[in-house]
Design an enzyme around this catalytic site. Structure first.
Site, PDB file in Angstrom:
ATOM      1  N   ALA A   1       0.843  -1.199   0.000  1.00 45.18           N
ATOM      2  CA  ALA A   1       0.000   0.000   0.000  1.00 45.18           C
ATOM      3  C   ALA A   1       0.873   1.242   0.000  1.00 45.18           C
ATOM      4  CB  ALA A   1      -0.907   0.025   1.228  1.00 45.18           C
ATOM      5  N   ASP A   2       0.453   2.230  -0.759  1.00 42.12           N
ATOM      6  CA  ASP A   2       1.119   3.525  -0.731  1.00 42.12           C
ATOM      7  C   ASP A   2       0.404   4.497   0.195  1.00 42.12           C
ATOM      8  OD1 ASP A   2       3.389   3.857  -3.017  1.00 42.12           O
ATOM      9  OD2 ASP A   2       1.951   2.304  -3.517  1.00 42.12           O
ATOM     10  N   ARG A   3      -0.905   4.265   0.388  1.00 44.22           N
ATOM     11  CA  ARG A   3      -1.661   5.085   1.344  1.00 44.22           C
ATOM     12  C   ARG A   3      -2.938   4.338   1.712  1.00 44.22           C
ATOM     13  NH1 ARG A   3      -2.152  11.413   1.785  1.00 44.22           N
ATOM     14  NH2 ARG A   3      -0.271  11.275   0.529  1.00 44.22           N
TER      15      ARG A   3
END
Length: 358
Positions: free
Chosen positions: A245-247
């Site tokens: 996940a990046d965010r």
């Protein structure tokens, strides 16, 4: 032995140029913030945890080369450079959270009358350096927690088959990895039958980087095109999907590499558990849902060319979002260094997250 994407010591920083993998292994010398910004923006280094670490370490390197006569000047320089670094890859929240925490630290040191300018600089640099060790220990915990969640939730006996997307290993972190850390933990316990990794167009991080790491680690693995996921799930029993996940928004919606959303939809249709593996620093409690996550759009050249060779018809227009958002209702669990949680439990982690990062 895991690959080392980040080399740091004695005030010197080098990052593995991931644009050249898997054919070349070459390190780039990062002399300061400007070099760090370009390495991140050009995707010589990528992966949300690694972006934060390299961004902050590039500032540490630069600070150690400078002499400051007053604390106010140092504080202003730190704030400006950290805010600039955040702009290199805006979707990945880890860099923003790290910048906010470090700005709070430098303001606190500036206000402390018992701390002189040299001590202020030293303590600030040491705080950045501790990020490296923390990332490794967090990733190992994520790996073990994810392994436990998958094994306890699987429906069939025997070793597992895992599908992953993009690159989440030692090349995307300080070492070990998040989603690939889960795979490493499963493999170390003799539980992997096969790992399937997607190519991850248009930048091919799966084909170039994840496949490279899996081969290096001698983990049984198979590469497939992004368009083959539905056929794979229909033909072969897949135990679980694990992605990074990046965010992560406060409601559990998750931004990750483009193509993740469609894999989650297909997994739901086939009854395959879909896990997100990420440190608590990837959770952005200021974002109520995925609808508020800013999605970075990349240059057309990444779609129209492979290296310098053009593969698309000249004149065609392109749409190249780097990420998409997977809704929380498609996610079975979010694996963190503190355990595995349902997306509906993410909001309750707000206090634990801040306590863990302090």
């Amino acid at each position: 032995m895991t690959l080392k994407a980040i080399k740091y010591g004695n005030g010197k920083l080098e990052v593995l140029d991931q644009l050249l993998l898997p054919t070349q292994t070459k390190y780039v010398n990062i002399k300061g913030v400007e070099d760090g910004w370009h390495a991140i923006n050009k995707m010589q280094v990528r992966g949300a945890p690694a972006i934060a670490i390299v961004g902050c370490l590039s500032l540490a390197v630069e600070l150690q080369q400078e002499v400051y006569n007053c604390k106010k000047t140092l504080r202003q320089e730190v704030e400006g450079r950290l805010n600039y670094m955040v702009s290199a890859r805006p979707t990945a929240v880890n860099m923003k959270i790290a910048a906010d925490d470090l700005i709070a630290l430098v303001n606190s040191l500036d206000e402390d009358e018992t701390v002189d300018v040299e001590s202020m600089k030293l303590r600030f640099v040491q705080a950045i350096e501790r990020m490296l060790d923390k990332d490794v220990s967090d990733n190992r915990a994520i790996g073990d927690n994810g392994s436990l969640a998958i094994l306890s939730g699987k429906k069939m006996d025997g070793p597992v088959r895992i599908l992953t997307h993009c690159n989440t290993g030692s090349l995307a972190t300080a070492s070990y990895g998040t989603a690939l850390g889960v795979i490493r933990s499963l493999h170390a316990n003799g539980k992997i039958d096969q790992v399937y990794c997607t190519e991850t167009r248009p930048y091919n991080q799966g084909a170039r980087l994840t496949a490279y790491e899996l081969v290096q680690e001698r983990i049984p693995a198979t590469l497939l095109c992004d368009s083959m996921v539905a056929a794979l799930m229909k033909k072969r029993h897949i135990t679980a999907v694990v992605v990074g996940a990046d965010r992560i928004a406060a409601n559990g919606d998750t931004a990750n590499k483009i193509g993740t959303y469609q894999i989650a939809v297909v997994a739901k249709h086939h009854g395959v558990p879909f896990y997100v593996a990420a440190p608590l620093t990837s959770i952005d409690f200021k974002i109520p849902s995925g609808d508020h996550i800013v999605i970075e759009e990349r240059p057309d050249h990444e779609m129209t060319h492979i290296g310098d060779y053009r593969i698309a018809a000249p004149g065609i227009s392109c749409w190249n979002p780097a990420f998409d958002v997977t809704p929380a209702e498609l996610i079975t669990g979010i694996i963190t260094e503190r355990g595995t949680f349902m997306p509906t439990e993410i909001e309750n982690l707000r206090y634990i997250s801040r306590q863990h990062m302090s």
